[in-house]
Design a protein around this motif. Structure first.
Motif, mmCIF file in Angstrom:
data_model
loop_
_atom_site.group_PDB
_atom_site.id
_atom_site.type_symbol
_atom_site.label_atom_id
_atom_site.label_comp_id
_atom_site.label_asym_id
_atom_site.label_seq_id
_atom_site.Cartn_x
_atom_site.Cartn_y
_atom_site.Cartn_z
ATOM 1 N N ALA A 1 0.820 -1.206 0.000
ATOM 2 C CA ALA A 1 0.000 0.000 0.000
ATOM 3 C C ALA A 1 0.857 1.261 0.000
ATOM 4 N N HIS A 2 2.084 1.163 0.517
ATOM 5 C CA HIS A 2 2.981 2.317 0.573
ATOM 6 C C HIS A 2 3.990 2.353 -0.567
ATOM 7 N N TYR A 3 4.411 1.184 -1.033
ATOM 8 C CA TYR A 3 5.480 1.129 -2.029
ATOM 9 C C TYR A 3 5.032 0.605 -3.396
ATOM 10 N N GLY A 4 3.837 0.028 -3.462
ATOM 11 C CA GLY A 4 3.419 -0.627 -4.696
ATOM 12 C C GLY A 4 3.985 -2.016 -4.838
ATOM 13 N N THR A 5 4.855 -2.405 -3.935
ATOM 14 C CA THR A 5 5.466 -3.733 -3.905
ATOM 15 C C THR A 5 5.887 -4.025 -2.476
ATOM 16 N N SER A 6 5.966 -5.297 -2.124
ATOM 17 C CA SER A 6 6.509 -5.676 -0.820
ATOM 18 C C SER A 6 7.955 -6.112 -0.936
ATOM 19 N N MET A 7 8.520 -5.993 -2.151
ATOM 20 C CA MET A 7 9.916 -6.348 -2.396
ATOM 21 C C MET A 7 10.823 -5.418 -1.598
ATOM 22 N N ASN B 1 10.369 -11.354 -0.325
ATOM 23 C CA ASN B 1 10.559 -10.901 -1.704
ATOM 24 C C ASN B 1 9.832 -11.763 -2.733
ATOM 25 N N SER B 2 8.955 -12.645 -2.282
ATOM 26 C CA SER B 2 8.328 -13.597 -3.206
ATOM 27 C C SER B 2 7.505 -12.909 -4.292
ATOM 28 N N ASP C 1 1.123 -28.618 -21.057
ATOM 29 C CA ASP C 1 2.221 -29.337 -20.412
ATOM 30 C C ASP C 1 2.682 -28.544 -19.187
ATOM 31 N N PRO C 2 2.846 -29.197 -18.041
ATOM 32 C CA PRO C 2 3.221 -28.455 -16.825
ATOM 33 C C PRO C 2 4.525 -27.683 -16.968
ATOM 34 N N TRP C 3 5.490 -28.231 -17.715
ATOM 35 C CA TRP C 3 6.752 -27.513 -17.893
ATOM 36 C C TRP C 3 6.560 -26.292 -18.787
ATOM 37 N N ASP C 4 5.638 -26.384 -19.758
ATOM 38 C CA ASP C 4 5.313 -25.210 -20.567
ATOM 39 C C ASP C 4 4.658 -24.140 -19.694
ATOM 40 N N ALA C 5 3.797 -24.576 -18.775
ATOM 41 C CA ALA C 5 3.136 -23.627 -17.877
ATOM 42 C C ALA C 5 4.163 -22.923 -16.988
ATOM 43 N N VAL C 6 5.121 -23.675 -16.478
ATOM 44 C CA VAL C 6 6.171 -23.066 -15.657
ATOM 45 C C VAL C 6 7.005 -22.103 -16.495
ATOM 46 N N ASN C 7 7.281 -22.494 -17.728
ATOM 47 C CA ASN C 7 8.067 -21.634 -18.615
ATOM 48 C C ASN C 7 7.386 -20.282 -18.803
ATOM 49 N N VAL C 8 6.048 -20.307 -18.970
ATOM 50 C CA VAL C 8 5.301 -19.058 -19.097
ATOM 51 C C VAL C 8 5.347 -18.285 -17.773
ATOM 52 N N ALA C 9 5.191 -19.001 -16.679
ATOM 53 C CA ALA C 9 5.113 -18.350 -15.368
ATOM 54 C C ALA C 9 6.406 -17.647 -14.975
ATOM 55 N N ILE C 10 7.556 -18.155 -15.431
ATOM 56 C CA ILE C 10 8.838 -17.548 -15.039
ATOM 57 C C ILE C 10 9.383 -16.620 -16.122
ATOM 58 N N ARG C 11 8.569 -16.318 -17.130
ATOM 59 C CA ARG C 11 9.041 -15.524 -18.267
ATOM 60 C C ARG C 11 9.613 -14.176 -17.834
ATOM 61 N N LYS C 12 8.944 -13.500 -16.892
ATOM 62 C CA LYS C 12 9.398 -12.174 -16.478
ATOM 63 C C LYS C 12 10.718 -12.217 -15.713
ATOM 64 N N THR C 13 11.104 -13.373 -15.212
ATOM 65 C CA THR C 13 12.394 -13.465 -14.519
ATOM 66 C C THR C 13 13.561 -13.452 -15.497
ATOM 67 N N GLY C 14 13.259 -13.629 -16.791
ATOM 68 C CA GLY C 14 14.317 -13.687 -17.790
ATOM 69 C C GLY C 14 14.968 -15.050 -17.907
ATOM 70 N N MET D 1 17.838 -14.683 -10.377
ATOM 71 C CA MET D 1 16.810 -13.823 -10.944
ATOM 72 C C MET D 1 17.119 -12.360 -10.649
ATOM 73 N N LYS D 2 16.547 -11.499 -11.471
ATOM 74 C CA LYS D 2 16.571 -10.076 -11.191
ATOM 75 C C LYS D 2 15.154 -9.649 -10.820
ATOM 76 N N PRO D 3 14.997 -8.890 -9.737
ATOM 77 C CA PRO D 3 13.638 -8.481 -9.350
ATOM 78 C C PRO D 3 13.012 -7.589 -10.401
ATOM 79 N N VAL D 4 11.715 -7.770 -10.603
ATOM 80 C CA VAL D 4 11.007 -6.934 -11.577
ATOM 81 C C VAL D 4 10.349 -5.740 -10.894
ATOM 82 N N THR D 5 10.290 -5.740 -9.560
ATOM 83 C CA THR D 5 9.785 -4.590 -8.820
ATOM 84 C C THR D 5 10.807 -4.204 -7.764
ATOM 85 N N SER D 6 10.771 -2.963 -7.354
ATOM 86 C CA SER D 6 11.720 -2.482 -6.355
ATOM 87 C C SER D 6 11.109 -1.312 -5.614
ATOM 88 N N PRO D 7 11.267 -1.250 -4.291
ATOM 89 C CA PRO D 7 10.701 -0.117 -3.565
ATOM 90 C C PRO D 7 11.434 1.171 -3.926
#
Length: 593
Positions: free
Chosen positions: A121-127, A288-289, A426-439, A453-459
């Motif tokens: 609520a204060h930062y837009g992220t809890s990272m 940081n999840s 395929d579950p591995w395809d689903a995981v591949n999509v889910a982790i796409r933003k991590t690079g 991984m590199k964080p996609v959000t930062s306070p």
């Protein structure tokens, strides 16, 4: 590589010989649970399907589950799972089946949601701070965190640096810190506000990361005497803490317990603002999840289907709404408020319980159907941490016993003759999509075993609002039950290795036997007098106290401001022989003789 998948900050990583990695993130050491996992893996296992306590063929069990599901409405089915295993294929992907058919899910709020939402609520992220950020701090403030036991690598990082602890009791972390402040339960928000007032008054505050003029207007609504009375510290103690903050500029580690207490989300959010007011960027750590960019919605299928949810703290008190309960990756009879009511509903025939578990948990022991599961040592998975930034491809080092969550989901889907892209992806395809933003891709992860991984959000700059008014902050008037992690147990796990804990309530004024009474009921307890404030009762999490019931059986938690359950609630003790309390069980009255 193998990553410990449990609900723990550290998420230790091991080599194929199950030796902790000598480099980051594990640095060559792990906890007492990690050291005994190979031994536990061979104990108390569910090695077959069971129906009403009798061993049956797996196909027969699957057929019965499907038949029972056809006999009820989708909204009369509840699936409960949680963080017993953080694998993306273990915890998240199997929920697709239940969300697809229109069954109810929980809101996953039992532990950390309130704090996440309060900080966001204060930062837009809890990272918050990353491990490499933490290394740059010369001191730390552990706020409501028993880091000695529950965050061992974070503790090791700071053990030789200046440490401050703020808690409602003299915890082990507090005892090993250079300075410790014991405050009244639920007053964390009040203390954070008092510190901010002093930061502004003394010229410690910086305008870099927060609007100081707006902050000043919000703080002017609070009288310092009111704040000091709420916190139960002397003014010179609070001013000393403010001076220490300004001088040492510590990393502030916010424990999950903060969100589960009175004023939980506001407390977590206001504590996270303290570094920003001092101009310290990424000066807090909670979890940081949510900042890695993993698409948990895609894994669960909720990007296509709006889930039906119930508060996780309210499951035990809403069982009459459901006819089937399907459990995996959790032990709700012990770990959920009112969880003992699950046993009662099953035994009375009102609820049909299916449990998928590698071990004979308390929930599995009372289930109508039990399906054998595989442990993290026996299956492939992708594991993330809510502390360190490594994604791990988990490879099995033990023969598989039982079926995986994905295999079971597909067996039930086939028996129900269901067809949908969510089930067919395929579950591995689903995981591949889910982790796409991590690079990171699955192909790279399988090749390397572990990728940073590199964080996609930062306070960044913090919002002052939502800032509570004095009227929004409340305090308990009686005794408050508080919990902490135990060094040898992860919630209800590891009794196979270390045995069942002595079931006791620690108190500053009671000794002997009696009853613990809360909004959810009453349970007989053993009481041990210790070094605790008079209004604090302490117990280790998920302790079994008597009659097979856990401490959670007395809890019926109200929701906090941001949706999480307030587990550190008011209770009262009734001694044997009795003492008289007036007038009710809310903990608001004093005993009389």
């Amino acid at each position: 590589m193998i990553a410990c998948t449990r609900d723990c900050y550290d998420t230790c990583v091991f080599n194929e010989e199950y030796q902790p990695l000598k480099d980051e993130p594990t640095f060559g050491f792990t906890c007492s649970r990690g050291r005994t996992d190979l031994r536990r893996n061979e104990m108390n296992r569910v090695d077959s399907a069971y129906l009403e306590g009798k061993q049956v063929d797996l196909r027969q069990a699957i057929s019965l589950i499907a038949r029972k599901m056809r006999e009820v409405k989708p909204e009369e089915i509840l699936h409960v799972e949680y963080d017993g295993n953080q694998g993306l294929l273990t915890w998240y992907y199997p929920a697709r089946l239940w969300n697809l058919i229109g069954a109810f899910s929980t809101d996953y709020s039992i532990c950390s949601l309130e704090g996440h939402e309060g900080i966001k609520a204060h930062y837009g992220t809890s990272m918050g701070a990353l491990p490499e950020d933490m290394e740059g701090f010369s001191s730390v403030a552990f706020w409501g965190s028993e880091a000695v036991f529950s965050f061992i690598h974070g503790w090791r990082m700071f053990k030789d640096k200046y440490k401050i602890t703020i808690d409602v009791r003299m915890s082990e972390t507090a005892k090993r810190s250079e300075k410790a402040y014991v405050i009244r339960p639920g007053s964390d928000a009040h203390l954070a506000i008092a510190l901010m007032k002093i930061f502004l008054e003394q010229g410690y505050a910086k305008p870099d990361l927060v609007d100081l003029e707006l902050l000043r207007r919000r703080l002017d609504l609070f009288d310092m005497d009111y704040l000091l009375n709420a916190v139960n510290l002397e003014e010179d103690q609070v001013r000393e803490l403010a001076d220490l903050y300004a001088y040492y500029r510590p990393l502030t580690v916010i424990g999950f317990a903060i969100g589960r207490s009175w004023n939980g989300g506001h407390s977590a959010g206001l504590i996270s603002l303290l570094p920003a007011v001092l101009g310290i960027k990424r000066g807090f750590y909670y979890s940081n999840s949510g900042g890695w960019g993993i698409d948990f919605q895609h894994l669960r299928g909720t990007h296509l289907i709006q889930p039906k949810t119930i508060g996780m703290g309210e499951v035990g008190y809403n069982l009459d709404r459901f006819k089937i309960l399907f459990v995996w990756n959790s032990n709700p009879v012990v770990t959920l408020p009112g969880g003992d009511r699950i046993r009662e509903a099953v035994e009375s025939g009102k609820l049909f319980l299916v449990v998928h578990d590698p071990f004979w948990s308390e929930t599995a022991k009372v289930a109508n159907v039990v399906i054998p599961g595989a442990t993290f040592l026996e299956k492939e998975d992708v594991v993330y941490s809510y502390w360190h930034p490594y994604l791990v491809y988990n490879t099995p080092i033990r023969p598989k016993r039982g079926v995986t969550e994905v295999e079971l989901m597909r067996m039930i889907s086939k028996e129900l003759e269901l067809s949908h892209p969510l089930l067919e992806e395929d579950p591995w395809d689903a995981v591949n999509v889910a982790i796409r933003k991590t690079g990171i891709t699955i192909e790279e992860l399988k090749r390397k075993g572990m990728v940073k991984m590199k964080p996609v959000t930062s306070p960044g700059r913090a919002n002052v609002d939502p800032f509570p008014s004095p009227q929004e902050l409340d305090l308990p008037r009686g005794e408050v039950l508080v919990f902490s992690a135990h060094p040898n147990y992860t919630n209800s796990q590891f009794t196979e290795v270390y045995g069942k804990r002595e079931a006791v309530i620690y108190s500053g004024k009671y000794e002997g036997e009696g009853f613990l009474e809360g909004r959810g009921g009453r349970i007989r307890v053993k009481l041990v007098k210790g070094d605790l404030p008079e209004n604090v009762l302490f117990v280790y999490k998920s302790s079994l106290l008597s009659e097979g019931k856990s401490i959670n059986s007395v809890l019926k938690p109200p929701r906090n401001r941001f949706g999480g359950p307030r587990l550190n609630d008011e209770v009262r003790i009734i001694l044997d022989p009795p003492i008289r309390f007036e007038p009710d069980i809310t903990g608001r009255s004093h005993s009389s003789t």
